[in-house]
Design a protein around this motif. Structure first.
Motif, PDB file in Angstrom:
ATOM      1  N   SER A  52       0.827  -1.204   0.000  1.00 52.16           N
ATOM      2  CA  SER A  52       0.000   0.000   0.000  1.00 52.16           C
ATOM      3  C   SER A  52       0.862   1.256   0.000  1.00 52.16           C
ATOM      4  N   VAL A  98      -9.846   6.261  -7.901  1.00 47.74           N
ATOM      5  CA  VAL A  98      -8.916   6.532  -6.809  1.00 47.74           C
ATOM      6  C   VAL A  98      -8.552   8.000  -6.920  1.00 47.74           C
ATOM      7  N   ASP A 118      -5.671   9.407  -1.765  1.00 47.50           N
ATOM      8  CA  ASP A 118      -6.167   8.121  -1.255  1.00 47.50           C
ATOM      9  C   ASP A 118      -4.990   7.185  -0.993  1.00 47.50           C
ATOM     10  N   ALA A 157      -4.080   3.508  -1.315  1.00 47.89           N
ATOM     11  CA  ALA A 157      -4.563   2.326  -2.035  1.00 47.89           C
ATOM     12  C   ALA A 157      -3.732   1.120  -1.610  1.00 47.89           C
ATOM     13  N   VAL A 212      -9.424   0.787  -1.660  1.00 49.35           N
ATOM     14  CA  VAL A 212      -9.283   2.054  -0.953  1.00 49.35           C
ATOM     15  C   VAL A 212     -10.340   2.032   0.134  1.00 49.35           C
TER      16      VAL A 212
END
Length: 158
Positions: free
Chosen positions: A39, A110, A114, A116, A139
């Motif tokens: 991430s 997205v 954000d 992710a 997300v």
């Protein structure tokens, strides 16, 4: 790459803000059920750099005023940039991972800022060191990409 050592990525290095986990540490032990997550926050710099590298200069990704008038109500990241997080997760399997194929279904946008998270899991062992994986990007626990990949995993070179 930048000359700034805080943003230069050497082979195998991680940048601040990148987070990842894996369930297996030996390429000889990879099996069905093993997984990796990766991430990071999608930044404005990521979007700009991707546009420059890829040539995808769609104003939906780059221009606030334009993007505000779209169905998304603001700028969003390139789908393939976000899909690249799957590749980042795959790179964290032990051994030398070679992407052979990937199917994507984009399920939602997205936005810049954000965080992710890509999740990849081995779902089938194929011949010749190949594996089929489920691949998704989320997300806030909401799926934004769903798909499957096939990879080859070799031992790391000596």
């Amino acid at each position: 790459m930048s000359d700034n050592p805080d943003t230069t990525v050497e082979g195998g290095a991680d940048l601040p803000g990148w987070e990842w986990e894996r369930t297996v540490d030996d390429s000889d032990a990879v099996e069905v059920g093993d997984s990796v997550t990766f991430s990071k926050e999608i930044s404005d710099e990521d979007v700009s750099s991707f546009a420059e590298a890829s040539g995808d200069t769609n104003p939906l990704h780059l221009e606030d005023d334009y993007a505000e008038g779209t169905r998304f109500g603001g700028r969003i990241a390139h789908g393939m940039l976000v899909g690249g997080l799957i590749s980042a997760a795959l790179a964290r399997f032990p051994g030398t991972v070679v992407y052979l194929s990937q199917d994507f279904e984009f399920q939602g946008p997205v936005r810049i800022g954000d965080r992710a998270r890509a999740e990849v899991e081995i779902i089938d062992t194929l011949e010749g060191g190949r594996y089929r994986l489920s691949t998704q990007v989320l997300v806030d626990s909401e799926g934004v990409i769903d798909g499957e990949a096939v990879v080859l995993i070799d031992e790391e070179p000596a």
